[in-house]
Design an enzyme around this catalytic site. Structure first.
Site, PDB file in Angstrom:
ATOM      1  N   THR A 106       0.912  -1.477   0.199  1.00 46.15           N
ATOM      2  CA  THR A 106       0.424  -0.024   0.099  1.00 46.15           C
ATOM      3  C   THR A 106       0.724   1.471  -0.197  1.00 46.15           C
ATOM      4  OG1 THR A 106      -0.043  -0.014   2.122  1.00 46.15           O
ATOM      5  CG2 THR A 106      -1.962  -0.837   1.273  1.00 46.15           C
ATOM      6  N   ASP A 107       0.151   2.387  -0.436  1.00 42.70           N
ATOM      7  CA  ASP A 107       0.761   3.782  -0.015  1.00 42.70           C
ATOM      8  C   ASP A 107       0.467   4.774   0.771  1.00 42.70           C
ATOM      9  OD1 ASP A 107      -1.427   4.874  -1.578  1.00 42.70           O
ATOM     10  OD2 ASP A 107       0.317   4.726  -3.620  1.00 42.70           O
ATOM     11  N   SER A 108       0.531   5.890   0.521  1.00 45.15           N
ATOM     12  CA  SER A 108      -0.022   6.541   1.543  1.00 45.15           C
ATOM     13  C   SER A 108      -1.559   7.508   1.002  1.00 45.15           C
ATOM     14  CB  SER A 108       1.165   7.557   2.102  1.00 45.15           C
ATOM     15  OG  SER A 108       1.409   8.811   1.028  1.00 45.15           O
TER      16      SER A 108
END
Lengths: 140, 140, 140, 140
Positions: free
Chosen positions: B15-17
């Site tokens: 995932t990313d932010s």
């Protein structure tokens, strides 16, 4: 049409046991270049999110892999914008390698990347802010 | 036409932010699925390289991102082969999410991935071995 | 003391041009194992965050790399909990390879990973919920 | 003792859905810094491998995570060498963030990273070449 050039060095993290840069990692290089291109226009994506409630998300990618990059290679990502719509942008991006012994930079891969402007919380489409479109228009 | 289904769980690493799976990581999921599909046919890529001196490298990807995946999602990569040539294969691959409350699995992204057979040391095109093509033909 | 075993297959994405698994990626394998160990106890981290407003963050890692893993290797991550505090847990985790020709699984690397319970929005320390500690205590 | 400073920008690829840099990715930042520190001494690792038949592999890491980094942060990796042995080096490395509103750079994490010199084909220990040790000694 303006081109934005962003240098990328290949580290071990980018390569795989085939001895070359792993294919998904070129998408990382291209995202770095898009981020820096926006930054060069004075656009910070964390401000876009926190202040304007929008973010950019990739909608589609078409990418051709021509030649492999290797550990330690010094690459450039060359980017331009080929299309602006109300709620999306399309970037043309290629990764090139300036080998010492060749006149022309070698194109390692090239891509069209369509990026949509989304509401940061609902992920539904949003219009790109006027001021931002104006900045971008100045680049074409 | 046969479809090969490979499950993928979304971890923090994926995932990313923005709160969703980072766009390059779907290409990792798709490579895992191609590797496991070959393995299910009895084809191990380290043997291909060490014994036959060949490897498969991605030549092109066209991918559409439709819906985001999130941390902890249980996904499936659904793969089939749409084209076999002398020295290349094209895979159709989609990443789907079977939400508890929907009858149909949701398509998060789908892609066409063209993979070339290469000489493992020179990275020049090589014919796909007959026995391997026969295995693959049985899958179509 | 209970041990939780989680299998990991090595794909191209995990390796580097040295021909082995890139050193940072063992930390990904270990996080997957911690997540699955919690899941096996009925603890889902997205629920912890959304319902209880907490998340687990790694505070420290001590890791020794003994032998390299390679593309296609089938590994196991073997995990146990060596210490529980009010607001932190310490995991002992090792990555092992069960080679066909050896009686004992080979330890590739082993680590102590201290994980703190944090407030999901402020990132300040929070007590681990009682019910969660009870679940974990049952594992020791 | 000399310190080598290497800047790192945080991109989406580095973050996770907790909103911060994923813990394994600091090890990538530190490897980039070690590679650039060697490069600044005239040492290219692909030449070490191809000409001298050696490579450096991480033997152990001890890392403390103190504060999280976030998307778009501009960080520095500050590195020095704390120990040189016949066949290994130990680096002290910390990742710092120079916030606009603070006098002192904030230490986000710090680590000791022991790196061994190995034969590139057998992965057995090899002495660090004299000339390389002399270069490094000049840095302490």
């Amino acid at each position: 049409m303006n081109e934005f050039i962003w240098p990328v060095r290949v580290y071990y993290e980018d390569t795989d046991s085939g001895g070359v840069v792993y294919y998904a990692n070129y998408l990382k290089f291209m995202e770095r270049a898009r981020t820096e291109w926006l930054r060069s226009l004075g656009i910070e994506q964390d401000q876009l999110r926190d202040r304007d409630g929008i973010l950019f998300a990739v909608r589609s990618v078409t990418i051709d892999y021509r030649k492999p990059a290797r550990f330690n290679d010094q690459l450039d990502v060359v980017s331009s914008i080929s299309q602006t719509r109300k709620a999306s942008l399309t970037f043309q991006q290629r990764v090139v390698h300036s080998a010492a012994d060749s006149a022309e930079p070698l194109v390692l891969c090239d891509a069209a990347v369509k990026v949509a402007c989304l509401d940061a919380s609902t992920f539904t489409p949003r219009s790109i802010p006027e001021t931002l479109l104006a900045e971008i228009a100045g680049e074409r």
